[in-house]
Design a protein around this motif. Structure first.
Motif, PDB file in Angstrom:
ATOM      1  N   GLN A 162      10.327  10.280  52.734  1.00  8.35           N
ATOM      2  CA  GLN A 162       9.582  10.768  51.578  1.00  8.35           C
ATOM      3  C   GLN A 162       9.965   9.953  50.338  1.00  8.35           C
ATOM      4  O   GLN A 162      11.136   9.635  50.127  1.00  8.35           O
ATOM      5  N   TYR A 174      -0.972  12.684  46.278  1.00 12.56           N
ATOM      6  CA  TYR A 174      -0.150  13.740  46.867  1.00 12.56           C
ATOM      7  C   TYR A 174      -1.013  14.713  47.673  1.00 12.56           C
ATOM      8  O   TYR A 174      -0.622  15.148  48.764  1.00 12.56           O
ATOM      9  N   ASP A 175      -2.182  15.042  47.153  1.00 15.82           N
ATOM     10  CA  ASP A 175      -3.073  15.961  47.863  1.00 15.82           C
ATOM     11  C   ASP A 175      -3.579  15.362  49.174  1.00 15.82           C
ATOM     12  O   ASP A 175      -3.803  16.093  50.144  1.00 15.82           O
ATOM     13  N   PRO A 188       0.584  15.155  51.521  1.00 12.02           N
ATOM     14  CA  PRO A 188       1.715  15.821  50.873  1.00 12.02           C
ATOM     15  C   PRO A 188       3.054  15.581  51.561  1.00 12.02           C
ATOM     16  O   PRO A 188       4.100  15.631  50.900  1.00 12.02           O
ATOM     17  N   TYR A 234       5.470  12.505  50.237  1.00  7.58           N
ATOM     18  CA  TYR A 234       6.072  12.468  48.892  1.00  7.58           C
ATOM     19  C   TYR A 234       6.999  13.662  48.696  1.00  7.58           C
ATOM     20  O   TYR A 234       6.842  14.713  49.311  1.00  7.58           O
ATOM     21  N   PRO A 266       8.449  16.947  46.988  1.00  4.40           N
ATOM     22  CA  PRO A 266       7.833  18.020  46.198  1.00  4.40           C
ATOM     23  C   PRO A 266       8.295  18.005  44.740  1.00  4.40           C
ATOM     24  O   PRO A 266       7.539  18.361  43.830  1.00  4.40           O
ATOM     25  N   ASN A 267       9.522  17.596  44.509  1.00  4.34           N
ATOM     26  CA  ASN A 267      10.041  17.489  43.145  1.00  4.34           C
ATOM     27  C   ASN A 267       9.252  16.457  42.341  1.00  4.34           C
ATOM     28  O   ASN A 267       9.026  16.619  41.149  1.00  4.34           O
ATOM     29  N   ARG A 294       6.103  15.767  42.753  1.00  2.71           N
ATOM     30  CA  ARG A 294       4.822  16.396  42.372  1.00  2.71           C
ATOM     31  C   ARG A 294       5.019  17.278  41.147  1.00  2.71           C
ATOM     32  O   ARG A 294       4.176  17.299  40.242  1.00  2.71           O
TER      33      ARG A 294
END
Length: 149
Positions: A3, A53-54, A57, A60, A62-63, A65
């Motif tokens: 990621q 990101y969409d 997901p 990447y 999550p932080n 985003r």
């Protein structure tokens, strides 16, 4: 699976902070247009990263985003602030420009009236001077005619 951060994670946030700085601190100096441009660039970059990101997901963090979402909100706030400050500057210069134009127009009309009055005065003086010459010539001619008789 590996990621990574989103591409606009640090950049969009930095642009948002600079844009807000320009709105709050340097807005009075007329630099709000630069902050407006930087805010728009940051918002476009954040939206692009959020679309990435969409689409995937899992690729990447999550932080990352969350950082980009925060940057998007800050860029929107910066755009609104810089836009309002720029609008105020534009209105200020338009209003002052209208008053300055009216003032200069009035001064120009006064100068024109003074020139017209000076021209009329000079014309009257010239005609008076010419009429005096005619009277003097007539007087000399009359005196000559008396001397000849």
């Amino acid at each position: 699976m590996y990621q990574t951060k989103l591409s606009a994670d640090p950049n969009s946030l930095i642009l948002a902070i600079i844009s807000l700085f320009m709105a709050i601190i340097l807005g009075c100096c007329g630099l709000s247009i630069i902050g407006l441009v930087l805010g728009i660039i940051g918002l476009i970059s954040a939206n692009k990263s959020l679309r990435e990101y969409d689409l995937n997901p899992g690729a990447y963090l999550p932080n990352s985003r969350a950082n980009v979402s925060t940057a998007k909100i800050l860029n929107i706030i910066a755009i609104v602030l810089n836009g309002l400050i720029t609008l105020v500057f534009i209105l200020y210069f338009l209003i002052n420009g209208v008053f300055l134009f009216a003032l200069l127009k009035g001064i120009q009309q006064e100068i024109k009236q003074e020139k017209e009055q000076d021209t009329i005065y000079q014309y009257d003086q010239e005609n008076e001077w010419e009429s005096n010459e005619v009277e003097e010539d007539t007087l000399y001619n009359y005196q000559d005619s008396l001397n000849q008789e």
